[in-house]
Design a protein around this motif. Structure first.
Motif, PDB file in Angstrom:
ATOM      1  N   VAL A   1       6.048  -5.972 -14.431  1.00  0.00           N
ATOM      2  CA  VAL A   1       5.648  -5.604 -13.075  1.00  0.00           C
ATOM      3  C   VAL A   1       5.128  -6.806 -12.296  1.00  0.00           C
ATOM      4  CG1 VAL A   1       3.975  -4.233 -11.750  1.00  0.00           C
ATOM      5  CG2 VAL A   1       5.208  -3.191 -13.651  1.00  0.00           C
ATOM      6  N   SER A   2       4.561  -7.792 -12.990  1.00  0.00           N
ATOM      7  CA  SER A   2       3.947  -8.928 -12.304  1.00  0.00           C
ATOM      8  C   SER A   2       4.875  -9.620 -11.310  1.00  0.00           C
ATOM      9  CB  SER A   2       3.427  -9.942 -13.328  1.00  0.00           C
ATOM     10  OG  SER A   2       2.358  -9.396 -14.055  1.00  0.00           O
ATOM     11  N   PRO A   3       6.142  -9.935 -11.677  1.00  0.00           N
ATOM     12  CA  PRO A   3       7.032 -10.550 -10.675  1.00  0.00           C
ATOM     13  C   PRO A   3       7.289  -9.644  -9.476  1.00  0.00           C
ATOM     14  CG  PRO A   3       7.909 -10.842 -12.898  1.00  0.00           C
ATOM     15  CD  PRO A   3       6.787  -9.862 -12.999  1.00  0.00           C
ATOM     16  N   LEU A   4       7.362  -8.335  -9.720  1.00  0.00           N
ATOM     17  CA  LEU A   4       7.539  -7.399  -8.609  1.00  0.00           C
ATOM     18  C   LEU A   4       6.316  -7.399  -7.709  1.00  0.00           C
ATOM     19  CD1 LEU A   4       9.116  -4.380 -10.568  1.00  0.00           C
ATOM     20  CD2 LEU A   4      10.297  -6.191  -9.304  1.00  0.00           C
ATOM     21  N   GLY A   5       5.146  -7.549  -8.326  1.00  0.00           N
ATOM     22  CA  GLY A   5       3.927  -7.652  -7.532  1.00  0.00           C
ATOM     23  C   GLY A   5       3.943  -8.871  -6.642  1.00  0.00           C
ATOM     24  N   GLY A   6       4.475  -9.988  -7.162  1.00  0.00           N
ATOM     25  CA  GLY A   6       4.588 -11.190  -6.342  1.00  0.00           C
ATOM     26  C   GLY A   6       5.478 -10.969  -5.138  1.00  0.00           C
ATOM     27  N   LYS A   7       6.576 -10.242  -5.344  1.00  0.00           N
ATOM     28  CA  LYS A   7       7.476  -9.951  -4.224  1.00  0.00           C
ATOM     29  C   LYS A   7       6.803  -9.037  -3.192  1.00  0.00           C
ATOM     30  CE  LYS A   7      11.741 -10.548  -6.896  1.00  0.00           C
ATOM     31  NZ  LYS A   7      12.974  -9.889  -7.397  1.00  0.00           N
ATOM     32  N   LEU A   8       6.010  -8.083  -3.689  1.00  0.00           N
ATOM     33  CA  LEU A   8       5.286  -7.199  -2.777  1.00  0.00           C
ATOM     34  C   LEU A   8       4.272  -7.992  -1.962  1.00  0.00           C
ATOM     35  CD1 LEU A   8       4.578  -4.382  -1.715  1.00  0.00           C
ATOM     36  CD2 LEU A   8       3.038  -4.105  -3.681  1.00  0.00           C
ATOM     37  N   ILE A   9       3.607  -8.946  -2.610  1.00  0.00           N
ATOM     38  CA  ILE A   9       2.641  -9.782  -1.903  1.00  0.00           C
ATOM     39  C   ILE A   9       3.330 -10.595  -0.818  1.00  0.00           C
ATOM     40  CG2 ILE A   9       1.101 -11.776  -2.153  1.00  0.00           C
ATOM     41  CD1 ILE A   9       0.395 -10.665  -4.949  1.00  0.00           C
ATOM     42  N   ASN A  10       4.477 -11.168  -1.140  1.00  0.00           N
ATOM     43  CA  ASN A  10       5.213 -11.954  -0.146  1.00  0.00           C
ATOM     44  C   ASN A  10       5.687 -11.092   1.020  1.00  0.00           C
ATOM     45  OD1 ASN A  10       5.013 -14.501  -1.318  1.00  0.00           O
ATOM     46  ND2 ASN A  10       6.786 -14.167  -2.636  1.00  0.00           N
ATOM     47  N   ALA A  11       6.086  -9.860   0.701  1.00  0.00           N
ATOM     48  CA  ALA A  11       6.661  -9.001   1.736  1.00  0.00           C
ATOM     49  C   ALA A  11       5.601  -8.311   2.589  1.00  0.00           C
ATOM     50  CB  ALA A  11       7.571  -7.948   1.094  1.00  0.00           C
ATOM     51  N   ARG A  12       4.515  -7.862   1.961  1.00  0.00           N
ATOM     52  CA  ARG A  12       3.546  -7.040   2.671  1.00  0.00           C
ATOM     53  C   ARG A  12       2.127  -7.605   2.688  1.00  0.00           C
ATOM     54  NH1 ARG A  12       5.391  -3.447   6.016  1.00  0.00           N
ATOM     55  NH2 ARG A  12       3.578  -2.113   5.617  1.00  0.00           N
ATOM     56  N   GLY A  13       1.887  -8.642   1.899  1.00  0.00           N
ATOM     57  CA  GLY A  13       0.558  -9.223   1.847  1.00  0.00           C
ATOM     58  C   GLY A  13      -0.232  -8.737   0.643  1.00  0.00           C
ATOM     59  N   PRO A  14      -1.204  -9.536   0.164  1.00  0.00           N
ATOM     60  CA  PRO A  14      -1.951  -9.175  -1.045  1.00  0.00           C
ATOM     61  C   PRO A  14      -2.861  -7.958  -0.876  1.00  0.00           C
ATOM     62  CG  PRO A  14      -2.858 -11.144  -0.015  1.00  0.00           C
ATOM     63  CD  PRO A  14      -1.580 -10.848   0.700  1.00  0.00           C
ATOM     64  N   LYS A  15      -3.313  -7.695   0.355  1.00  0.00           N
ATOM     65  CA  LYS A  15      -4.162  -6.523   0.562  1.00  0.00           C
ATOM     66  C   LYS A  15      -3.397  -5.248   0.231  1.00  0.00           C
ATOM     67  CE  LYS A  15      -6.291  -3.837   4.284  1.00  0.00           C
ATOM     68  NZ  LYS A  15      -6.670  -3.822   5.713  1.00  0.00           N
ATOM     69  N   ILE A  16      -2.167  -5.133   0.716  1.00  0.00           N
ATOM     70  CA  ILE A  16      -1.348  -3.943   0.433  1.00  0.00           C
ATOM     71  C   ILE A  16      -1.091  -3.834  -1.063  1.00  0.00           C
ATOM     72  CG2 ILE A  16       0.890  -2.857   0.818  1.00  0.00           C
ATOM     73  CD1 ILE A  16      -0.963  -2.771   3.235  1.00  0.00           C
ATOM     74  N   ALA A  17      -0.826  -4.977  -1.723  1.00  0.00           N
ATOM     75  CA  ALA A  17      -0.575  -4.961  -3.157  1.00  0.00           C
ATOM     76  C   ALA A  17      -1.801  -4.480  -3.925  1.00  0.00           C
ATOM     77  CB  ALA A  17      -0.158  -6.348  -3.632  1.00  0.00           C
ATOM     78  N   LEU A  18      -2.992  -4.884  -3.492  1.00  0.00           N
ATOM     79  CA  LEU A  18      -4.218  -4.460  -4.162  1.00  0.00           C
ATOM     80  C   LEU A  18      -4.459  -2.969  -3.979  1.00  0.00           C
ATOM     81  CD1 LEU A  18      -6.768  -5.026  -5.728  1.00  0.00           C
ATOM     82  CD2 LEU A  18      -7.855  -5.849  -3.617  1.00  0.00           C
ATOM     83  N   VAL A  19      -4.277  -2.470  -2.783  1.00  0.00           N
ATOM     84  CA  VAL A  19      -4.438  -1.029  -2.536  1.00  0.00           C
ATOM     85  C   VAL A  19      -3.432  -0.240  -3.375  1.00  0.00           C
ATOM     86  CG1 VAL A  19      -4.259   0.790  -0.812  1.00  0.00           C
ATOM     87  CG2 VAL A  19      -5.398  -1.359  -0.223  1.00  0.00           C
ATOM     88  N   CYS A  20      -2.169  -0.678  -3.377  1.00  0.00           N
ATOM     89  CA  CYS A  20      -1.144   0.008  -4.160  1.00  0.00           C
ATOM     90  C   CYS A  20      -1.491  -0.013  -5.649  1.00  0.00           C
ATOM     91  CB  CYS A  20       0.221  -0.637  -3.936  1.00  0.00           C
ATOM     92  SG  CYS A  20       0.914  -0.335  -2.299  1.00  0.00           S
ATOM     93  N   GLY A  21      -1.955  -1.172  -6.141  1.00  0.00           N
ATOM     94  CA  GLY A  21      -2.319  -1.264  -7.548  1.00  0.00           C
ATOM     95  C   GLY A  21      -3.415  -0.284  -7.913  1.00  0.00           C
ATOM     96  N   ALA A  22      -4.441  -0.194  -7.081  1.00  0.00           N
ATOM     97  CA  ALA A  22      -5.536   0.737  -7.357  1.00  0.00           C
ATOM     98  C   ALA A  22      -5.055   2.184  -7.359  1.00  0.00           C
ATOM     99  CB  ALA A  22      -6.647   0.543  -6.322  1.00  0.00           C
ATOM    100  N   LEU A  23      -4.173   2.523  -6.421  1.00  0.00           N
ATOM    101  CA  LEU A  23      -3.654   3.899  -6.365  1.00  0.00           C
ATOM    102  C   LEU A  23      -2.769   4.210  -7.572  1.00  0.00           C
ATOM    103  CD1 LEU A  23      -2.825   4.202  -2.550  1.00  0.00           C
ATOM    104  CD2 LEU A  23      -4.748   5.223  -3.797  1.00  0.00           C
TER     105      LEU A  23
END
Length: 483
Positions: free
Chosen positions: A322-344
């Motif tokens: 999942v980690s590489p996918l998380g990197g792509k999510l960060i690039n596309a939407r920003g780390p804040k969105i990735a953190l919220v999604c991870g917590a959910l």
């Protein structure tokens, strides 16, 4: 400050740093299969043997922020190599130990090497091109969880089929391999804060405050939360940390720049990190017990330590995927969105665990979901931190964030421990945690994960500040600003 040219050996660098983080994390779970046998192995009481686990937490908590600041002052690669030394020596001391004092000493030395993880994350900012930074940060950051999930069954297998000393001889070899890889593969980068002085008094004050706080949290259940020892340690922690904070605000070159830490983007990220740590560790504490409790309890699954570790291991493997996918999510939407999604996602995993707790497959599935969320969250937190602090404070800021995660796991362990200690049943003359206790622990994990998502949603968008000219933007900076 001129940014260093990115190295072309990016794959080897990321692999070396991810392996370093994984090995450091393995050191923390190394003795888990031996906990029940430690009193016999070391010819001591159970309470004394418990220090074999506690001392690594205490020393790591103190050394992580100190190693981070030294990395900014003398070079991150150099400090990573320094961290390898106590890992190797500590492992050898533990392997040769026949009594509790040398074992505690060795485990304390291993704790000194925990600073490799935030140093490796911070180093990525210096040596990788921006387009590869987010995915690499996510992988190296997730190595903390990967090492814990993979290390448990590995350590259980060695402990079950070989002498327990082989655990520590093997860890010393792993640490040596990591040291060689860092020396050969990772490029040397000039220290970002070269010329500044090391805040020795600040390090001492932080050490006193952290040791008192972590000791009170981790041992409070054993000593009694209302005991004089526990309350006294909490009082020492409050006084020491307040005095430390005042000193840090007044000194010219602080160990941790509290003004930077107080910026809303950094402050809220660290608050969410504590909650993520609580949420992650709740499952790690509950799942092995449910798997290993005897079937006679009516809810235990009767698995061996090795089998329980193997059921949990897929969660660690999922973190890598999942980690590489998380990197792509960060690039596309920003780390804040990735953190919220991870917590959910973590919250969803706990919601799955509640009805599926009765089967090993169900626990494995819940673990896969929870660890997927942890991978997203762990990858986004360093990206948020590094996009908000000057280059000269990158390692120190990451070390402080890692400390917040560790504080969260310590709080999570204490809270779940209290729940399981008070919600018990009698079985064959023994008092054990009840099914309701485990379910309550899962509900707490779910609630904390939801709360961390709510806190993360309050993180403000990145705003360029006057001093930003001397920063090298993280890949997260390149993502479009999100509300």
């Amino acid at each position: 400050m001129e940014a260093p040219q990115p190295s072309r050996r990016t794959g080897g660098i990321v692999t070396a740093l991810a392996l370093a983080g994984t090995v450091a994390a393995i050191m923390q779970t190394l003795v888990t299969p031996l906990i029940a046998e430690l009193p016999q192995i070391l010819h001591t009481s159970s309470s004394n043997a418990a220090w074999v686990v506690t001392v690594t937490l205490l020393v790591g908590g103190v050394c992580v922020p100190v190693s981070g600041r030294l990395g900014d002052l003398v070079g991150k690669r150099r400090m990573m190599l320094v961290c390898v030394v106590p890992l190797v020596i500590g492992s050898v001391v533990c392997a040769l130990s026949t009594s509790v004092v040398p074992m505690i000493t060795g485990r304390g030395l291993q704790g000194m090497g925990m600073g490799m993880i935030p140093l490796g994350i911070a180093l990525l900012r210096d040596v990788l091109p921006a387009e590869k930074l987010s995915g690499s940060i996510a992988l190296v950051s997730a190595s903390m969880g990967i090492g814990g999930a993979i290390g448990l069954p590995l350590a259980a297998a060695i402990a079950q089929y070989a002498d327990w000393q082989q655990l520590f001889w093997g860890s010393s070899v792993l640490a040596l391999i990591v040291g060689v890889l860092i020396f050969v593969v990772v490029p040397d980068v000039p220290a970002a804060a070269k010329g500044q002085r090391f805040d020795a008094l600040g390090a001492l004050g932080l050490a006193i405050g952290l040791v008192a706080l972590l000791l009170a949290i981790s041992k409070g259940a054993d000593w009694g939360w209302a005991s004089g020892t526990t309350l006294g340690l909490f009082a020492v922690a409050v006084v020491a940390l307040l005095a430390w904070g005042l000193w840090e605000l007044r000194t010219r070159d602080p160990l941790i720049d509290l003004r930077t830490t107080a910026r809303p983007r950094v402050l809220i990220t660290n608050a969410a990190s504590v909650l993520i740590g609580v949420g992650m560790y709740s499952f790690m504490l509950i799942a092995p017990q449910v798997l290993q409790f005897p079937k006679a309890t009516g809810f235990g699954l009767g698995q061996s330590m090795l089998a329980a570790g193997l059921w949990i291991a897929p969660g660690g493997i999922m973190m890598m995927l999942v980690s590489p996918l998380g990197g792509k999510l960060i690039n596309a939407r920003g780390p804040k969105i990735a953190l919220v999604c991870g917590a959910l996602v973590i919250a969803v995993g706990y919601a799955l665990a509640l009805p599926l707790m009765g089967t090993a497959w169900g626990i494995m599935l819940a673990g896969i979901v929870i660890n997927s969320g942890v991978a997203l969250a762990y990858g986004s937190m360093p990206a948020l931190i590094m996009s908000s602090v000057p280059v000269s404070e990158t390692a120190a800021a990451n070390g402080f964030n890692t400390l917040m995660r560790s504080l969260g796991t310590t709080i999570g362990s204490a809270v779940i421990g209290v729940v399981l200690a008070h919600m018990t049943v009698d079985l064959g003359g023994y008092t054990i945690a009840s099914e309701d206790g485990f379910r309550t622990g899962l509900l707490i994990g779910c609630g904390v994960a939801v709360l961390s998502a709510a806190v993360a949603s309050l993180i403000p968008s990145l705003r360029r500040e006057p001093e930003a000219a001397d920063r090298r933007p993280a890949a997260a900076d390149q993502a479009p600003a999100r509300p």
